[in-house]
Design a protein around this motif. Sequence first.
Motif, PDB file in Angstrom:
ATOM      1  N   ILE A 190       0.928  -1.423  -0.149  1.00 45.07           N
ATOM      2  CA  ILE A 190      -0.015   0.035   0.069  1.00 45.07           C
ATOM      3  C   ILE A 190       0.721   1.406  -0.021  1.00 45.07           C
ATOM      4  CG2 ILE A 190      -1.637   1.390   1.402  1.00 45.07           C
ATOM      5  CD1 ILE A 190      -2.700  -1.194   2.287  1.00 45.07           C
ATOM      6  N   ALA A 191       2.115   1.180   0.702  1.00 44.50           N
ATOM      7  CA  ALA A 191       2.857   2.210   0.928  1.00 44.50           C
ATOM      8  C   ALA A 191       3.739   2.451  -0.816  1.00 44.50           C
ATOM      9  CB  ALA A 191       3.909   2.100   1.839  1.00 44.50           C
ATOM     10  N   ILE A 192       3.720   1.573  -1.313  1.00 41.29           N
ATOM     11  CA  ILE A 192       4.310   1.653  -2.591  1.00 41.29           C
ATOM     12  C   ILE A 192       3.290   1.926  -3.603  1.00 41.29           C
ATOM     13  CG2 ILE A 192       5.344   0.264  -4.552  1.00 41.29           C
ATOM     14  CD1 ILE A 192       6.463  -1.642  -2.583  1.00 41.29           C
ATOM     15  N   ASP A 193       1.856   1.577  -3.370  1.00 45.06           N
ATOM     16  CA  ASP A 193       0.961   2.078  -4.368  1.00 45.06           C
ATOM     17  C   ASP A 193       0.970   3.628  -4.276  1.00 45.06           C
ATOM     18  OD1 ASP A 193       0.534  -0.500  -5.157  1.00 45.06           O
ATOM     19  OD2 ASP A 193      -1.506  -0.499  -3.761  1.00 45.06           O
ATOM     20  N   ARG A 194       0.699   4.034  -3.083  1.00 45.40           N
ATOM     21  CA  ARG A 194       0.399   5.339  -2.548  1.00 45.40           C
ATOM     22  C   ARG A 194       1.432   6.412  -3.280  1.00 45.40           C
ATOM     23  NH1 ARG A 194      -2.195   5.130   3.172  1.00 45.40           N
ATOM     24  NH2 ARG A 194      -4.354   4.486   2.350  1.00 45.40           N
ATOM     25  N   THR A 195       2.990   5.862  -3.038  1.00 42.98           N
ATOM     26  CA  THR A 195       4.009   6.454  -3.265  1.00 42.98           C
ATOM     27  C   THR A 195       4.161   6.872  -5.053  1.00 42.98           C
ATOM     28  OG1 THR A 195       5.246   5.747  -1.397  1.00 42.98           O
ATOM     29  CG2 THR A 195       6.775   6.772  -3.321  1.00 42.98           C
ATOM     30  N   LEU A 196       3.890   5.709  -5.572  1.00 40.10           N
ATOM     31  CA  LEU A 196       3.615   5.793  -7.058  1.00 40.10           C
ATOM     32  C   LEU A 196       2.722   6.646  -7.524  1.00 40.10           C
ATOM     33  CD1 LEU A 196       3.484   2.147  -8.402  1.00 40.10           C
ATOM     34  CD2 LEU A 196       4.648   3.923  -9.314  1.00 40.10           C
ATOM     35  N   ALA A 197       1.590   6.900  -6.782  1.00 39.55           N
ATOM     36  CA  ALA A 197       0.372   7.716  -7.140  1.00 39.55           C
ATOM     37  C   ALA A 197       1.081   9.275  -6.920  1.00 39.55           C
ATOM     38  CB  ALA A 197      -0.675   7.611  -6.264  1.00 39.55           C
ATOM     39  N   ALA A 198       1.796   9.225  -5.809  1.00 40.75           N
ATOM     40  CA  ALA A 198       2.261  10.729  -5.548  1.00 40.75           C
ATOM     41  C   ALA A 198       3.440  11.270  -6.738  1.00 40.75           C
ATOM     42  CB  ALA A 198       2.992  10.832  -4.115  1.00 40.75           C
ATOM     43  N   TRP A 199       4.311  10.223  -7.045  1.00 43.28           N
ATOM     44  CA  TRP A 199       5.229  10.626  -8.016  1.00 43.28           C
ATOM     45  C   TRP A 199       4.637  10.767  -9.367  1.00 43.28           C
ATOM     46  CZ3 TRP A 199       9.939  12.122  -7.580  1.00 43.28           C
ATOM     47  CH2 TRP A 199      10.565  11.919  -6.238  1.00 43.28           C
ATOM     48  N   SER A 200       3.550  10.120  -9.761  1.00 43.21           N
ATOM     49  CA  SER A 200       2.832  10.442 -10.852  1.00 43.21           C
ATOM     50  C   SER A 200       2.302  11.751 -10.966  1.00 43.21           C
ATOM     51  CB  SER A 200       1.579   9.540 -11.131  1.00 43.21           C
ATOM     52  OG  SER A 200       0.561   9.538 -10.459  1.00 43.21           O
ATOM     53  N   VAL A 201       2.129  12.536  -9.861  1.00 36.63           N
ATOM     54  CA  VAL A 201       1.600  13.645  -9.824  1.00 36.63           C
ATOM     55  C   VAL A 201       2.816  14.539 -10.139  1.00 36.63           C
ATOM     56  CG1 VAL A 201       0.576  15.734  -8.471  1.00 36.63           C
ATOM     57  CG2 VAL A 201      -0.108  13.185  -8.045  1.00 36.63           C
ATOM     58  N   LEU A 202       3.949  14.439  -9.670  1.00 31.34           N
ATOM     59  CA  LEU A 202       4.977  15.348  -9.824  1.00 31.34           C
ATOM     60  C   LEU A 202       5.832  15.012 -11.170  1.00 31.34           C
ATOM     61  CD1 LEU A 202       7.473  14.854  -6.683  1.00 31.34           C
ATOM     62  CD2 LEU A 202       5.487  16.522  -7.022  1.00 31.34           C
ATOM     63  N   TYR A 203       5.492  13.674 -11.880  1.00 30.80           N
ATOM     64  CA  TYR A 203       5.935  13.612 -13.301  1.00 30.80           C
ATOM     65  C   TYR A 203       5.356  14.845 -14.220  1.00 30.80           C
ATOM     66  CZ  TYR A 203       6.967  11.383 -17.585  1.00 30.80           C
ATOM     67  OH  TYR A 203       7.409  11.180 -19.139  1.00 30.80           O
ATOM     68  N   GLY A 204       6.096  15.599 -14.805  1.00 35.83           N
ATOM     69  CA  GLY A 204       5.656  16.444 -15.624  1.00 35.83           C
ATOM     70  C   GLY A 204       5.814  17.902 -15.084  1.00 35.83           C
ATOM     71  N   GLU A 205       5.941  17.983 -13.708  1.00 30.18           N
ATOM     72  CA  GLU A 205       5.928  19.253 -12.978  1.00 30.18           C
ATOM     73  C   GLU A 205       7.307  19.798 -13.052  1.00 30.18           C
ATOM     74  OE1 GLU A 205       3.691  20.982 -11.376  1.00 30.18           O
ATOM     75  OE2 GLU A 205       1.909  19.756 -11.672  1.00 30.18           O
ATOM     76  N   TYR A 206       8.278  18.915 -13.236  1.00 28.10           N
ATOM     77  CA  TYR A 206       9.755  19.272 -13.235  1.00 28.10           C
ATOM     78  C   TYR A 206      10.436  18.537 -14.524  1.00 28.10           C
ATOM     79  CZ  TYR A 206       8.955  20.809  -8.563  1.00 28.10           C
ATOM     80  OH  TYR A 206       8.416  21.453  -7.470  1.00 28.10           O
ATOM     81  N   LEU A 207      10.430  19.547 -15.392  1.00 28.32           N
ATOM     82  CA  LEU A 207      10.793  18.876 -16.777  1.00 28.32           C
ATOM     83  C   LEU A 207      12.238  18.490 -16.794  1.00 28.32           C
ATOM     84  CD1 LEU A 207       9.013  21.222 -19.362  1.00 28.32           C
ATOM     85  CD2 LEU A 207       8.330  19.052 -18.579  1.00 28.32           C
ATOM     86  N   ALA A 208      13.082  19.134 -16.132  1.00 26.33           N
ATOM     87  CA  ALA A 208      14.534  18.749 -16.192  1.00 26.33           C
ATOM     88  C   ALA A 208      14.840  17.438 -15.573  1.00 26.33           C
ATOM     89  CB  ALA A 208      15.313  20.007 -15.317  1.00 26.33           C
ATOM     90  N   GLN A 209      13.844  17.078 -14.467  1.00 22.19           N
ATOM     91  CA  GLN A 209      13.990  15.900 -13.923  1.00 22.19           C
ATOM     92  C   GLN A 209      13.315  14.713 -14.530  1.00 22.19           C
ATOM     93  OE1 GLN A 209      16.471  17.336 -11.951  1.00 22.19           O
ATOM     94  NE2 GLN A 209      15.906  15.356 -10.985  1.00 22.19           N
ATOM     95  N   GLU A 210      12.496  14.900 -15.601  1.00 16.52           N
ATOM     96  CA  GLU A 210      11.617  14.016 -16.226  1.00 16.52           C
ATOM     97  C   GLU A 210      11.987  12.517 -16.289  1.00 16.52           C
ATOM     98  OE1 GLU A 210       9.625  13.873 -20.249  1.00 16.52           O
ATOM     99  OE2 GLU A 210       8.487  15.627 -19.179  1.00 16.52           O
ATOM    100  N   ASP A 211      13.550  12.412 -16.616  1.00 13.41           N
ATOM    101  CA  ASP A 211      14.213  11.219 -16.671  1.00 13.41           C
ATOM    102  C   ASP A 211      14.315  10.525 -15.456  1.00 13.41           C
ATOM    103  OD1 ASP A 211      14.372  11.261 -19.263  1.00 13.41           O
ATOM    104  OD2 ASP A 211      16.472  11.721 -19.485  1.00 13.41           O
ATOM    105  N   SER A 212      14.466  11.217 -14.485  1.00  7.75           N
ATOM    106  CA  SER A 212      14.691  10.614 -13.052  1.00  7.75           C
ATOM    107  C   SER A 212      13.426  10.263 -12.440  1.00  7.75           C
ATOM    108  CB  SER A 212      15.735  11.286 -12.261  1.00  7.75           C
ATOM    109  OG  SER A 212      15.243  12.772 -12.141  1.00  7.75           O
ATOM    110  N   THR A 213      12.450  11.080 -12.836  1.00 10.81           N
ATOM    111  CA  THR A 213      11.222  10.703 -12.412  1.00 10.81           C
ATOM    112  C   THR A 213      10.499   9.531 -12.980  1.00 10.81           C
ATOM    113  OG1 THR A 213      10.661  13.189 -12.392  1.00 10.81           O
ATOM    114  CG2 THR A 213       8.913  11.707 -11.909  1.00 10.81           C
TER     115      THR A 213
END
Length: 244
Positions: A190-213
């Motif tokens: 569940i912790a992994i699921d929720r963390t995945l969901a949170a990272w998906s929100v960040l994806y696209g917010e920081y274009l310079a970090q897109e690869d590492s996201t």
Amino acid sequence: MADEPGLIPGIYIYCDRWCERCAFTSRCLQFRIEAEDLERGNALQNFDAMNLKFWQEMGKALVQAMRLIREIAAKEGIAPYDLQKETVFSEPPESLQRDAREHPCANAALFYAGMVNEWFAAVDELSEAEESLLTHPPHTLEEPIEVIRHYQYFIYPKIVRAIEGGLSKKESVGIESDDDVCGTAKVALIAIDRTLAAWSVLYGEYLAQEDSTLSILLHLDRLRRSVEVAFPAGRSFVRPGFDG
Ligand code: SF4
């Protein structure tokens, strides 16, 4: 206090200890003891309803995260078959099975915690803000970053504990039948699921970090599937209060 109607026996055994975000504080003996304030029953129920909504929203984000991972895999040319092949971290050699901390799932969870630090350090380096993004996120990203922070160092010990439990019963991991092993594995999932969901929100917010996201999303997705393989009964474990 334990006899109070409405309390769910043992709900605190397989929770994520994030009381500030829990939708069951009014029904949890552990919380009530720690809160030491029996007069707050109604306030707690309102608080629980608010948190329930928070996790429902996060559940929708997880659905989007899964869609995003599929899209990324397609874009990067990772065929579904290859992705599937990558999902399971290789089984540990016999000698390493004595130490749960060296299990591939545990290593992957620890590695993830380091990826988070690197990701935030890289964003901070490029940012002109004086405060770190991790501790001072913009208002719109407060919630996903809060989720990432809460679970960053939570996943690893839960996985280690589940593996240790499996090994202590002299069962190979993957054939567990013990409730504590399954319950602990479920909390980690569940912790992994929720963390995945949170990272998906960040994806696209920081274009310079897109690869590492993207690397983090794929790493977590593999870890999730590996834990599911290592603990096949983990997902279906019914935690008191939360799942049934
Ligand atoms: S069940 Fe909820 S309130 Fe109780 S200890 Fe766990 S997170 Fe806190």
